[in-house]
Design an enzyme around this catalytic site. Structure first.
Site, PDB file in Angstrom:
ATOM      1  N   TYR A  72       0.820  -1.217   0.000  1.00 34.84           N
ATOM      2  CA  TYR A  72       0.000   0.000   0.000  1.00 34.84           C
ATOM      3  C   TYR A  72       0.851   1.262   0.000  1.00 34.84           C
ATOM      4  O   TYR A  72       0.417   2.315   0.470  1.00 34.84           O
ATOM      5  CB  TYR A  72      -0.967   0.028   1.185  1.00 34.84           C
ATOM      6  CG  TYR A  72      -2.311  -0.600   0.890  1.00 34.84           C
ATOM      7  CD1 TYR A  72      -2.402  -1.941   0.558  1.00 34.84           C
ATOM      8  CD2 TYR A  72      -3.485   0.147   0.943  1.00 34.84           C
ATOM      9  CE1 TYR A  72      -3.633  -2.517   0.281  1.00 34.84           C
ATOM     10  CE2 TYR A  72      -4.715  -0.428   0.674  1.00 34.84           C
ATOM     11  CZ  TYR A  72      -4.782  -1.770   0.346  1.00 34.84           C
ATOM     12  OH  TYR A  72      -5.996  -2.344   0.082  1.00 34.84           O
ATOM     13  N   ASN A 124      -3.862  -4.432  -7.514  1.00 39.06           N
ATOM     14  CA  ASN A 124      -3.858  -3.056  -8.049  1.00 39.06           C
ATOM     15  C   ASN A 124      -2.876  -2.151  -7.313  1.00 39.06           C
ATOM     16  O   ASN A 124      -2.343  -1.203  -7.895  1.00 39.06           O
ATOM     17  CB  ASN A 124      -5.263  -2.459  -8.022  1.00 39.06           C
ATOM     18  CG  ASN A 124      -5.920  -2.519  -6.666  1.00 39.06           C
ATOM     19  OD1 ASN A 124      -6.015  -3.594  -6.076  1.00 39.06           O
ATOM     20  ND2 ASN A 124      -6.350  -1.387  -6.154  1.00 39.06           N
ATOM     21  N   HIS A 175     -15.867  -2.620  -5.502  1.00 36.26           N
ATOM     22  CA  HIS A 175     -15.230  -3.223  -6.678  1.00 36.26           C
ATOM     23  C   HIS A 175     -16.207  -4.118  -7.438  1.00 36.26           C
ATOM     24  O   HIS A 175     -15.803  -5.097  -8.066  1.00 36.26           O
ATOM     25  CB  HIS A 175     -13.978  -4.013  -6.276  1.00 36.26           C
ATOM     26  CG  HIS A 175     -12.988  -3.204  -5.491  1.00 36.26           C
ATOM     27  ND1 HIS A 175     -12.445  -2.045  -5.978  1.00 36.26           N
ATOM     28  CD2 HIS A 175     -12.467  -3.382  -4.255  1.00 36.26           C
ATOM     29  CE1 HIS A 175     -11.625  -1.545  -5.067  1.00 36.26           C
ATOM     30  NE2 HIS A 175     -11.614  -2.327  -4.030  1.00 36.26           N
TER      31      HIS A 175
HETATM   32 FE   LIG Z   1      -6.961  -4.508  -4.471  1.00 33.88          FE
END
Ligand SMILES: [Fe+2]
Length: 467
Positions: free
Chosen positions: A198, A232, A327
């Site tokens: 992150y 991601n 999502h």
């Molecule tokens: Fe993710």
């Protein structure tokens, strides 16, 4: 009856029919279980940089962020990676088992720059020709500050090799939740379904966070291989600060044995381990027809020999079946491309992350739709995988608590909690899967199921979910 009256009575009848259909659909579709457990809402806080868990090991040029992963397709090699910061130092790994002489393997060093950050010296050394099912010790930092670790190689690939995988997604750096999953009750190898540090959550994608995360997970990943999948948060695409090469920090720091499975990219690859065949896919690389990932997977799936490795497991980041309002539908385009193959080749289970919660599906497929026929509802399908979302490792963004309602019948169990799971392969026909919520410092078993292998024992296992 007037024409108008006839029309209005027909309209009323139509409304009754439509309402009836909607109501009956509601009953039919209202399927699985939504857990009644509601996690206490609390502030999501990342651990401060001066936390003990991020401490730099003492000594000149001491190796830090030590991590291992499988280094070939069969499990007879290990990639050992670490970072030194004072000077490059040696990339040699010294390794031995109880019954063998000490041997050396040499590797390579890489570095990278990201905006105003310069990485340390990142070492990657592959140790090869290891004996199966053997404990090895290894030392890195030769010539400066040496640090010693160990790992255990898997059994040789074969249909009845018992093996346990731990499953995890997300970085686990939220203060209250890290300890259980970093130190599991049993030593397991981890299938990691993406979103590591992150760092992109911080200004200019502060890459110092990649270093702190590497030091944080070392206590597990220096001893147990983690099988990586890109999420991601690994993309680190930041054109506003001149960073336009996707996956730059991740691909410098975390190597995988992609070439041994004929892949041309570290973002999609396969390994065999004990009695499992594991395919990792990239939700964030192109996957359309004619594209490298597509052609690789098209050629890869027919190679899977289930009589050698019965358990076919797929890892990806963005889930295809997700009934949370987070999502939602992001995995849909990849599902459209690849789901018919998953059914054809009878994938046992798909693990995904991304959604910060837990969900398990029944065996369903949705492959009949062809633009004109309107058939676009998931249906029970014993050739289809079970889809499990396990993006619940814990992270600064907090939990995904908002679910679509009603819960459709393909969704067997869902719960917005932090947790972790194990997939325990008993033999060629049975595997025991269980998911534990991390409830105020304790791991509480909340969802479990016996998996029946799709190749050796393809009978309906959807009813075996425990209450
Ligand atoms: Fe993710």
């Amino acid at each position: 009856m007037s024409v108008l009256g006839l029309a209005s009575s027909r309209t009323a009848a139509a409304i009754v029919v439509v309402l009836g259909l909607v109501l009956s659909l509601g009953v039919v579709c209202n399927g699985g279980k939504t857990s009644s457990f509601v996690r206490r809402v609390e502030k999501t806080v990342d651990m401060p940089l001066d936390s003990d868990v991020f401490k730099v090991p003492p000594g000149f040029n001491a190796p830090q962020q030590v991590h291992i992963t499988q280094g070939d397709q069969l499990g007879a090699a290990v990639i050992v990676s670490w970072v030194t910061v004072d000077e490059p130092g040696s990339s040699t790994v010294l390794y031995w088992s109880a019954n063998s002489k000490k041997k050396k393997a040499n590797g390579k060093i890489t570095t990278y720059k990201f905006y105003n950050y310069t990485s340390g010296y990142i070492h990657h050394t592959t140790v090869r020709n290891l004996k199966f099912n053997t404990k090895y010790y290894y030392v890195v930092g030769i010539g400066h500050t040496e640090r010693k670790f160990w790992f255990i190689t898997p059994p040789e690939v074969g249909p009845d090799a018992t093996y346990t995988f731990g499953l995890i997604g997300e970085p686990m750096t939220q203060i209250r939740h890290y300890s259980l999953r970093i130190k599991p009750p049993e030593g397991t190898r981890r299938l990691f379904v993406g979103d590591l540090s992150y760092a992109d959550h911080y200004p200019n994608h502060d890459n110092v966070r990649w270093d702190t995360w590497g030091r944080f997970i070392e206590r597990s990943v220096a001893y147990q291989p983690w099988i990586w999948t890109a999420g991601n948060h690994e993309i680190d695409f930041a054109p506003e600060i001149g960073e336009t090469k996707p996956f730059k920090p991740y691909s410098h720091r975390y190597h995988v044995p992609y070439e041994s499975s004929g892949s041309t990219s570290p973002f999609w690859y396969s390994i065999k381990r004990a009695s499992s065949y594991i395919i990792a896919l990239s939700s964030y690389s192109a996957y359309g027809t004619y594209i490298p990932q597509y052609t690789w997977l098209q050629e890869e799936l027919p190679k899977v020999n289930r009589s050698e490795a019965p358990w076919l497991i797929v890892l990806m980041h963005s889930p295809w079946y997700n009934s949370y309002n987070y999502h939602y539908m992001e995995g849909e385009t990849m599902r459209v491309m690849y789901e018919p193959w998953f059914v054809k080749y009878k994938v046992d289970v798909v693990f995904a992350g991304h959604v910060h919660a837990y969900e398990r599906s029944e065996r369903v497929s949705n492959v009949a739709y062809n633009i004109v026929n309107g058939i676009c509802k998931p249906v029970k399908d014993q050739s289809a995988p079970v889809y499990i979302t396990i993006g619940d490792g814990g992270n600064i963004e907090g939990l995904a608590t908002n679910m679509t309602e009603p819960q459709l019948d393909y969704s067997a169990y869902r719960e917005a909690s932090f947790g972790h799971a194990t997939f325990d392969i008993k033999n060629r026909t049975h595997a025991y899967y269980s998911w534990h919520r991390n409830q105020d410092g304790y791991a509480v078993k909340a969802d479990s199921i016996w998996f029946f292998n799709r190749f050796y024992h393809p009978v309906d296992d959807s009813t075996t979910a425990e209450p």
